[in-house]
Design an enzyme around this catalytic site. Structure first.
Site, PDB file in Angstrom:
ATOM      1  N   GLY A 156       0.810  -1.204   0.000  1.00 35.53           N
ATOM      2  CA  GLY A 156       0.000   0.000   0.000  1.00 35.53           C
ATOM      3  C   GLY A 156       0.845   1.256   0.000  1.00 35.53           C
ATOM      4  O   GLY A 156       0.578   2.218  -0.730  1.00 35.53           O
ATOM      5  N   TYR A 157       1.888   1.239   0.811  1.00 34.15           N
ATOM      6  CA  TYR A 157       2.794   2.389   0.896  1.00 34.15           C
ATOM      7  C   TYR A 157       3.512   2.617  -0.432  1.00 34.15           C
ATOM      8  O   TYR A 157       3.598   3.748  -0.925  1.00 34.15           O
ATOM      9  CB  TYR A 157       3.801   2.147   2.011  1.00 34.15           C
ATOM     10  CG  TYR A 157       4.693   3.317   2.321  1.00 34.15           C
ATOM     11  CD1 TYR A 157       4.287   4.305   3.209  1.00 34.15           C
ATOM     12  CD2 TYR A 157       5.958   3.428   1.751  1.00 34.15           C
ATOM     13  CE1 TYR A 157       5.113   5.388   3.514  1.00 34.15           C
ATOM     14  CE2 TYR A 157       6.790   4.493   2.040  1.00 34.15           C
ATOM     15  CZ  TYR A 157       6.366   5.474   2.924  1.00 34.15           C
ATOM     16  OH  TYR A 157       7.187   6.545   3.211  1.00 34.15           O
ATOM     17  N   ALA A 158       4.021   1.533  -1.030  1.00 40.37           N
ATOM     18  CA  ALA A 158       4.723   1.656  -2.308  1.00 40.37           C
ATOM     19  C   ALA A 158       3.789   2.172  -3.396  1.00 40.37           C
ATOM     20  O   ALA A 158       4.167   3.030  -4.207  1.00 40.37           O
ATOM     21  CB  ALA A 158       5.316   0.307  -2.715  1.00 40.37           C
ATOM     22  N   LYS A 161       3.047   5.973  -2.634  1.00 41.32           N
ATOM     23  CA  LYS A 161       4.179   6.863  -2.883  1.00 41.32           C
ATOM     24  C   LYS A 161       4.537   6.905  -4.365  1.00 41.32           C
ATOM     25  O   LYS A 161       5.002   7.946  -4.864  1.00 41.32           O
ATOM     26  CB  LYS A 161       5.380   6.439  -2.037  1.00 41.32           C
ATOM     27  CG  LYS A 161       5.186   6.679  -0.548  1.00 41.32           C
ATOM     28  CD  LYS A 161       4.922   8.139  -0.212  1.00 41.32           C
ATOM     29  CE  LYS A 161       4.870   8.385   1.287  1.00 41.32           C
ATOM     30  NZ  LYS A 161       4.641   9.806   1.630  1.00 41.32           N
TER      31      LYS A 161
END
Length: 252
Positions: A156-158, A161
């Site tokens: 999710g973070y990747a 971002k």
């Protein structure tokens, strides 16, 4: 030359300002002369550490609490800020949740994307309209090394971002001709709460340090110069850039 970096008379909104990178960004902008509106999910309306630091520099500070996972709260924040002449918007609020992709809870993925990407657009759209009407402004997103790379156990973070990198360029394409500069900073491995688990893992920490040419974890204050640069007249011809501040990680 120093006048290029002078932010006196400017108002900067910094999200995620309560601690870590956001706090360092807020203090750096205040040191350059800007008044600060700090926003975080749990930021005290008065008496916070970041407020004390900003006021010690002789600048005004307003603290606002906003849960960036709550779309309605972010919309309301945007409406509130739209009534003020915001000169600089630093979109730094964010979160990270770690689990292998095959077992990664969908609600975790949704939460991270909402906080780290969707809410950033919602707020920037609201504040950006005023910048466009006035013919000037600076928008700075906090991207990541994972804007360029995939990471491990943080899908999710990747994804979010990576999306920030695209959003930075998309807004720059539309808003640069209107006098609004839109750019992003991609911090490297910075010693904050978000990286505590990595720093406490002896193997991961050692592997990370071995790849950083600077030979150390970054500090929140390492983001100060890039933040002031992208918020100031010194970057008036800089648009759609994702600027790594990573101790050389991406060049390795």
């Amino acid at each position: 030359m120093s006048g290029l970096f002078d932010l006196a008379g400017r108002t900067a909104v910094v999200t995620g300002a309560r601690r870590g990178i956001g706090r360092a960004m807020a203090v750096a902008l205040a040191a350059a002369g800007a008044d600060i509106i700090g926003v975080s999910a749990t930021l005290e309306s008065s008496g916070s550490a970041v407020e004390h630091e900003v006021r010690a520099l002789g600048r005004r500070f307003v603290g606002i609490a906003c849960d960036f996972a709550d779309r309605g709260a972010v919309v309301a924040l945007g409406e509130r800020l739209a009534g003020d002449p915001v000169d600089i918007l630093v979109n730094n609020a964010g979160t990270i949740l770690r689990a292998p992709a095959a077992e990664h809870p969908l609600e975790w993925f949704d939460r991270v994307v909402e906080i780290n990407l969707a809410s950033q657009f919602v707020l920037t759209q609201a504040v950006g309209r005023g910048m466009i009407e006035r013919g000037g402004g600076k928008v700075i997103f906090t991207a990541s090394l994972l804007t360029f790379q995939g990471g491990v156990t943080v899908p999710g973070y990747a994804a979010a971002k990576s999306g920030i990198g695209g959003l930075t360029k998309a807004l720059a394409n539309e808003w640069s001709p209107l006098g609004v500069n839109v750019n992003a900073i991609a911090p490297g491995y910075i010693a904050t709460d978000n990286t505590q688990a990595l720093r406490e893992d002896e193997n991961r920490s050692s592997a990370i340090l071995s790849r950083i040419p600077a030979g150390r974890w970054g500090r929140p204050d390492d983001l100060a110069g890039a933040t002031v640069f992208l918020a100031s007249a010194a970057s008036d011809y800089v648009d759609g850039v994702v600027l790594p501040v990573d101790g050389g990680w991406l060049g390795r």
